[in-house]
Design a protein around this motif. Structure first.
Motif, PDB file in Angstrom:
ATOM      1  N   ASN A  70      92.807   1.794 -35.670  1.00  0.00           N
ATOM      2  CA  ASN A  70      91.736   2.419 -35.156  1.00  0.00           C
ATOM      3  C   ASN A  70      92.239   3.581 -34.409  1.00  0.00           C
ATOM      4  OD1 ASN A  70      89.342   0.512 -35.657  1.00  0.00           O
ATOM      5  ND2 ASN A  70      90.891  -0.792 -34.532  1.00  0.00           N
ATOM      6  N   ALA A  71      92.856   4.627 -35.209  1.00  0.00           N
ATOM      7  CA  ALA A  71      93.282   5.902 -34.505  1.00  0.00           C
ATOM      8  C   ALA A  71      92.482   6.787 -34.263  1.00  0.00           C
ATOM      9  CB  ALA A  71      94.411   6.288 -35.238  1.00  0.00           C
ATOM     10  N   ASP A  72      91.186   6.890 -34.546  1.00  0.00           N
ATOM     11  CA  ASP A  72      90.095   8.039 -34.458  1.00  0.00           C
ATOM     12  C   ASP A  72      89.044   7.575 -33.764  1.00  0.00           C
ATOM     13  OD1 ASP A  72      89.257  10.566 -34.516  1.00  0.00           O
ATOM     14  OD2 ASP A  72      88.766  10.544 -36.738  1.00  0.00           O
ATOM     15  N   LEU A  73      89.203   7.011 -32.372  1.00  0.00           N
ATOM     16  CA  LEU A  73      87.736   6.854 -31.769  1.00  0.00           C
ATOM     17  C   LEU A  73      87.120   8.023 -31.077  1.00  0.00           C
ATOM     18  CD1 LEU A  73      89.228   3.328 -30.136  1.00  0.00           C
ATOM     19  CD2 LEU A  73      87.871   3.715 -32.285  1.00  0.00           C
ATOM     20  N   GLN A  74      85.794   7.885 -30.896  1.00  0.00           N
ATOM     21  CA  GLN A  74      85.091   8.746 -30.500  1.00  0.00           C
ATOM     22  C   GLN A  74      85.024   8.814 -28.642  1.00  0.00           C
ATOM     23  OE1 GLN A  74      81.185   8.893 -32.126  1.00  0.00           O
ATOM     24  NE2 GLN A  74      82.169   8.330 -34.193  1.00  0.00           N
ATOM     25  N   THR A  75      84.911  10.132 -28.331  1.00  0.00           N
ATOM     26  CA  THR A  75      84.603  10.225 -26.746  1.00  0.00           C
ATOM     27  C   THR A  75      83.566  11.073 -26.800  1.00  0.00           C
ATOM     28  OG1 THR A  75      87.000   9.890 -26.121  1.00  0.00           O
ATOM     29  CG2 THR A  75      85.442  10.796 -24.345  1.00  0.00           C
ATOM     30  N   TRP A  76      82.429  10.787 -25.839  1.00  0.00           N
ATOM     31  CA  TRP A  76      80.961  11.634 -25.858  1.00  0.00           C
ATOM     32  C   TRP A  76      80.974  11.964 -24.300  1.00  0.00           C
ATOM     33  CZ3 TRP A  76      77.629  13.379 -29.489  1.00  0.00           C
ATOM     34  CH2 TRP A  76      78.032  12.755 -30.644  1.00  0.00           C
ATOM     35  N   GLU A  77      80.642  13.296 -23.857  1.00  0.00           N
ATOM     36  CA  GLU A  77      80.076  13.485 -22.532  1.00  0.00           C
ATOM     37  C   GLU A  77      78.700  13.526 -22.768  1.00  0.00           C
ATOM     38  OE1 GLU A  77      82.040  13.869 -19.986  1.00  0.00           O
ATOM     39  OE2 GLU A  77      83.680  13.327 -21.018  1.00  0.00           O
ATOM     40  N   ILE A  78      77.945  13.135 -21.998  1.00  0.00           N
ATOM     41  CA  ILE A  78      76.454  13.052 -22.016  1.00  0.00           C
ATOM     42  C   ILE A  78      75.790  13.358 -20.901  1.00  0.00           C
ATOM     43  CG2 ILE A  78      74.499  11.634 -22.551  1.00  0.00           C
ATOM     44  CD1 ILE A  78      76.639   9.455 -23.772  1.00  0.00           C
ATOM     45  N   PRO A  79      75.297  14.598 -20.961  1.00  0.00           N
ATOM     46  CA  PRO A  79      74.490  15.174 -19.735  1.00  0.00           C
ATOM     47  C   PRO A  79      73.129  14.720 -19.912  1.00  0.00           C
ATOM     48  CG  PRO A  79      74.597  16.986 -21.492  1.00  0.00           C
ATOM     49  CD  PRO A  79      75.282  15.592 -21.896  1.00  0.00           C
ATOM     50  N   ILE A  80      72.730  14.381 -18.393  1.00  0.00           N
ATOM     51  CA  ILE A  80      71.133  14.118 -18.227  1.00  0.00           C
ATOM     52  C   ILE A  80      70.767  15.155 -17.198  1.00  0.00           C
ATOM     53  CG2 ILE A  80      69.365  12.408 -17.753  1.00  0.00           C
ATOM     54  CD1 ILE A  80      71.449  10.284 -18.584  1.00  0.00           C
ATOM     55  N   ASN A  81      70.389  16.282 -17.509  1.00  0.00           N
ATOM     56  CA  ASN A  81      70.007  17.368 -16.809  1.00  0.00           C
ATOM     57  C   ASN A  81      68.956  16.995 -15.727  1.00  0.00           C
ATOM     58  OD1 ASN A  81      72.073  19.052 -17.627  1.00  0.00           O
ATOM     59  ND2 ASN A  81      70.725  19.675 -19.236  1.00  0.00           N
ATOM     60  N   VAL A  82      67.962  16.108 -16.004  1.00  0.00           N
ATOM     61  CA  VAL A  82      66.786  15.869 -15.188  1.00  0.00           C
ATOM     62  C   VAL A  82      66.377  14.437 -15.616  1.00  0.00           C
ATOM     63  CG1 VAL A  82      64.302  16.422 -14.712  1.00  0.00           C
ATOM     64  CG2 VAL A  82      65.843  18.224 -15.204  1.00  0.00           C
ATOM     65  N   ILE A  83      66.466  13.565 -14.640  1.00  0.00           N
ATOM     66  CA  ILE A  83      66.079  12.028 -14.678  1.00  0.00           C
ATOM     67  C   ILE A  83      65.338  11.775 -13.046  1.00  0.00           C
ATOM     68  CG2 ILE A  83      68.441  11.433 -13.850  1.00  0.00           C
ATOM     69  CD1 ILE A  83      68.194   9.008 -15.865  1.00  0.00           C
ATOM     70  N   THR A  84      64.532  10.951 -13.465  1.00  0.00           N
ATOM     71  CA  THR A  84      63.769  10.321 -12.265  1.00  0.00           C
ATOM     72  C   THR A  84      64.792   9.425 -11.491  1.00  0.00           C
ATOM     73  OG1 THR A  84      62.955   8.457 -13.216  1.00  0.00           O
ATOM     74  CG2 THR A  84      61.549  10.534 -13.220  1.00  0.00           C
ATOM     75  N   ILE A  85      64.599   9.533 -10.189  1.00  0.00           N
ATOM     76  CA  ILE A  85      65.571   8.653  -9.335  1.00  0.00           C
ATOM     77  C   ILE A  85      65.540   7.082  -9.524  1.00  0.00           C
ATOM     78  CG2 ILE A  85      65.768   7.965  -7.047  1.00  0.00           C
ATOM     79  CD1 ILE A  85      65.007  10.597  -6.121  1.00  0.00           C
ATOM     80  N   ALA A  86      64.273   6.756 -10.083  1.00  0.00           N
ATOM     81  CA  ALA A  86      64.089   5.331 -10.655  1.00  0.00           C
ATOM     82  C   ALA A  86      65.008   4.968 -11.780  1.00  0.00           C
ATOM     83  CB  ALA A  86      62.432   5.043 -10.750  1.00  0.00           C
ATOM     84  N   ASN A  87      64.749   5.910 -12.746  1.00  0.00           N
ATOM     85  CA  ASN A  87      65.623   5.726 -14.134  1.00  0.00           C
ATOM     86  C   ASN A  87      67.047   6.227 -13.851  1.00  0.00           C
ATOM     87  OD1 ASN A  87      63.263   5.078 -15.456  1.00  0.00           O
ATOM     88  ND2 ASN A  87      63.187   7.234 -16.544  1.00  0.00           N
ATOM     89  N   ALA A  88      67.389   6.869 -12.759  1.00  0.00           N
ATOM     90  CA  ALA A  88      68.788   7.106 -12.587  1.00  0.00           C
ATOM     91  C   ALA A  88      69.450   5.849 -11.888  1.00  0.00           C
ATOM     92  CB  ALA A  88      69.052   8.518 -11.759  1.00  0.00           C
TER      93      ALA A  88
END
Length: 117
Positions: free
Chosen positions: A41-59
């Motif tokens: 498994n020499a080619d695994l993925q890395t993701w940077e995921i932005p959530i620019n606006v999220i309600t405090i409850a969902n955060a």
């Protein structure tokens, strides 16, 4: 049973990074070399995921999910433009207050291959 990460507030600018693990042997000063993949498994993925606006409850829900997994337990997540969920961990995330009612988050997901489950 593994949980699935699902949040509908992901901003659409997630960034995928791939860096295949290789072993390289250089033979001389003329640039000759031999390369081969390191492991199955020499080619695994890395993701940077932005959530620019999220309600405090969902955060709070997102942060609770990530805290419960503690960077060691994997979860299912389906990356953008993929149809099959994959196993990921999240060892790093940030959270920023941007207003009285909303936050901004950034999540870093690393694909894993686990012998359990």
């Amino acid at each position: 049973m593994a949980q699935t990460f699902n949040v509908g507030e992901i901003s659409y600018a997630p960034t995928q990074t791939r860096e295949p693990r290789i072993t390289e042997v250089k033979f001389d000063d003329n640039g000759y070399s031999l390369r081969m993949r390191r492991g199955l498994n020499a080619d695994l993925q890395t993701w940077e995921i932005p959530i620019n606006v999220i309600t405090i409850a969902n955060a709070n829900i997102v942060e609770g999910f990530l805290t419960a997994h503690g960077g060691v337990e994997w979860f299912w997540w389906t990356p953008p433009r993929h149809t099959t969920p994959r196993k990921f961990i999240c060892k790093r995330w940030t959270r920023e207050a941007i207003s009285r009612t909303h936050d901004r988050m950034s999540l870093s997901f690393q694909e894993v291959v686990d012998i359990s489950g």
